[in-house]
Design a protein around this motif. Sequence first.
Motif, short mmCIF file in Angstrom:
data_model
loop_
_atom_site.label_atom_id
_atom_site.label_comp_id
_atom_site.label_asym_id
_atom_site.label_seq_id
_atom_site.Cartn_x
_atom_site.Cartn_y
_atom_site.Cartn_z
N VAL A 66 0.85 -1.19 0.00
CA VAL A 66 0.00 0.00 0.00
C VAL A 66 0.88 1.24 0.00
O VAL A 66 1.68 1.43 0.92
CB VAL A 66 -0.92 0.01 1.24
CG1 VAL A 66 -1.79 1.26 1.22
CG2 VAL A 66 -1.77 -1.24 1.28
N ASP B 211 -21.70 3.45 1.12
CA ASP B 211 -21.33 2.17 0.51
C ASP B 211 -22.54 1.42 -0.03
O ASP B 211 -22.40 0.55 -0.89
CB ASP B 211 -20.60 1.30 1.53
CG ASP B 211 -19.19 1.79 1.81
OD1 ASP B 211 -18.71 2.65 1.05
OD2 ASP B 211 -18.57 1.32 2.77
N SER C 287 -13.72 -2.26 7.81
CA SER C 287 -12.61 -1.37 7.47
C SER C 287 -12.68 -0.06 8.24
O SER C 287 -11.65 0.49 8.66
CB SER C 287 -12.60 -1.09 5.96
OG SER C 287 -13.84 -0.55 5.54
N MET D 72 -4.22 1.12 7.16
CA MET D 72 -4.38 0.95 5.72
C MET D 72 -3.73 -0.34 5.23
O MET D 72 -4.25 -1.00 4.33
CB MET D 72 -3.81 2.15 4.97
CG MET D 72 -4.64 3.41 5.07
SD MET D 72 -3.91 4.79 4.13
CE MET D 72 -4.14 4.20 2.44
N VAL E 109 -6.71 -2.16 3.55
CA VAL E 109 -6.67 -2.19 2.08
C VAL E 109 -6.40 -3.62 1.60
O VAL E 109 -6.96 -4.06 0.59
CB VAL E 109 -5.60 -1.21 1.55
CG1 VAL E 109 -5.40 -1.39 0.04
CG2 VAL E 109 -6.01 0.22 1.86
N THR F 126 -9.70 -5.50 1.80
CA THR F 126 -10.66 -5.08 0.78
C THR F 126 -10.24 -5.52 -0.61
O THR F 126 -11.05 -6.01 -1.39
CB THR F 126 -10.83 -3.55 0.83
OG1 THR F 126 -11.22 -3.15 2.15
CG2 THR F 126 -11.90 -3.11 -0.16
N LEU F 127 -8.95 -5.36 -0.94
CA LEU F 127 -8.49 -5.76 -2.27
C LEU F 127 -8.57 -7.27 -2.45
O LEU F 127 -8.87 -7.76 -3.55
CB LEU F 127 -7.06 -5.28 -2.50
CG LEU F 127 -6.88 -3.77 -2.66
CD1 LEU F 127 -5.41 -3.42 -2.90
CD2 LEU F 127 -7.73 -3.23 -3.81
N ALA G 87 -15.17 -1.30 -3.87
CA ALA G 87 -14.38 -0.20 -4.42
C ALA G 87 -14.84 1.14 -3.83
O ALA G 87 -14.01 2.02 -3.52
CB ALA G 87 -14.51 -0.18 -5.94
N ASP H 215 -16.10 1.47 -0.88
CA ASP H 215 -15.66 1.49 0.51
C ASP H 215 -14.23 1.99 0.65
O ASP H 215 -13.90 2.67 1.63
CB ASP H 215 -15.80 0.08 1.09
CG ASP H 215 -15.42 0.03 2.56
OD1 ASP H 215 -15.99 0.82 3.34
OD2 ASP H 215 -14.55 -0.78 2.93
N LEU H 216 -13.37 1.65 -0.29
CA LEU H 216 -11.99 2.17 -0.25
C LEU H 216 -11.99 3.70 -0.26
O LEU H 216 -11.27 4.34 0.50
CB LEU H 216 -11.19 1.63 -1.43
CG LEU H 216 -10.71 0.18 -1.35
CD1 LEU H 216 -10.05 -0.22 -2.66
CD2 LEU H 216 -9.75 -0.03 -0.19
N THR I 263 -13.73 5.08 3.12
CA THR I 263 -12.98 4.85 4.35
C THR I 263 -11.75 5.75 4.43
O THR I 263 -11.50 6.39 5.46
CB THR I 263 -12.54 3.38 4.45
OG1 THR I 263 -13.70 2.54 4.46
CG2 THR I 263 -11.74 3.14 5.72
N TYR I 264 -10.98 5.81 3.35
CA TYR I 264 -9.68 6.48 3.41
C TYR I 264 -9.70 7.90 2.85
O TYR I 264 -8.65 8.51 2.70
CB TYR I 264 -8.63 5.62 2.70
CG TYR I 264 -8.54 4.25 3.32
CD1 TYR I 264 -8.04 4.10 4.61
CD2 TYR I 264 -9.04 3.13 2.66
CE1 TYR I 264 -8.00 2.85 5.21
CE2 TYR I 264 -8.99 1.88 3.27
CZ TYR I 264 -8.48 1.75 4.54
OH TYR I 264 -8.44 0.51 5.14
#
Length: 284
Positions: free
Chosen positions: A6, A163, A196, A219, A223, A226-227, A260, A262-263, A266-267
Amino acid sequence: MVEFQVPEVDYTRYSNRQLAAVPLAVLVLALLVLAGWWLTTGAPVTPGIEFTGGTEMRIQATASQAEIEQSLNPVSIAPAQSADNVYIVTFQETNTRALESQAQQQGYEVTSVQSTSASFGADSQELALYGLVAAFAGMSILVFLMFRTFVPSIAVVLSAFSDIVIPLALMNVFGIKLSLGTVAALLMLIGYSVDSDILLNNHILRRSGDFYESTYRAMRTGVTMTLTSISAMAVMTLVAFFFGIDLLTSIGVVLVMGLATDLMNTYMLNLSLLRWYKYEGIAR
């Protein structure tokens, strides 16, 4: 579990408003899509026959889509994604024998028929709605009990709400109907989102270390989770599409879109609210 590499984003280059602007703009656009769909069709998302009642028939024919539509007069018709010369035809009627006989008289080969009564569909729609609302409300209560402060809690709830809303809007864009399968996917997204977001909140608020150090630590794990889930769902979607399993294809597409999303939430959105809370909100 092998972690993805990441990249460490330099969040100091962006203000909280800049970080929150993109996810909030996408959320507002998604809400406008749902509102527009509701005004034009009477529902925020097009429901499948599980909720409206009717008959879904899969036929194989060499005739064109326009010819099939003219001869059978269905509510809707769409080519199947998995095979050539195969069409999914939807009717409001539930008399499957009569519909199957009508299709065969036109020279079409009926490969499958699925029927749902209108009353059962209405009950299923009501039950699915209650399930979504109950799951979201239960998640919100649990989050507020965990953090006991407004901003960190509302950050998780807002992220989870986005989301769900954004994939719903994308379902309209890509022509995916709301079914029991896609409702299950939306319920799964609530869990993925909470995982997350709570991970990020715990690292920043409850563990030692600098804000950005805690963020990067969260992260690396978040991450990666999630990925990994996106990769698994993408493979499932491709395999289901190849073998003509439309239900799993729809579920996989919804999950990939939601993960996707959610990424981003979240960040960008959640993180901007946490940074504001930690450096400005508490000071006030």
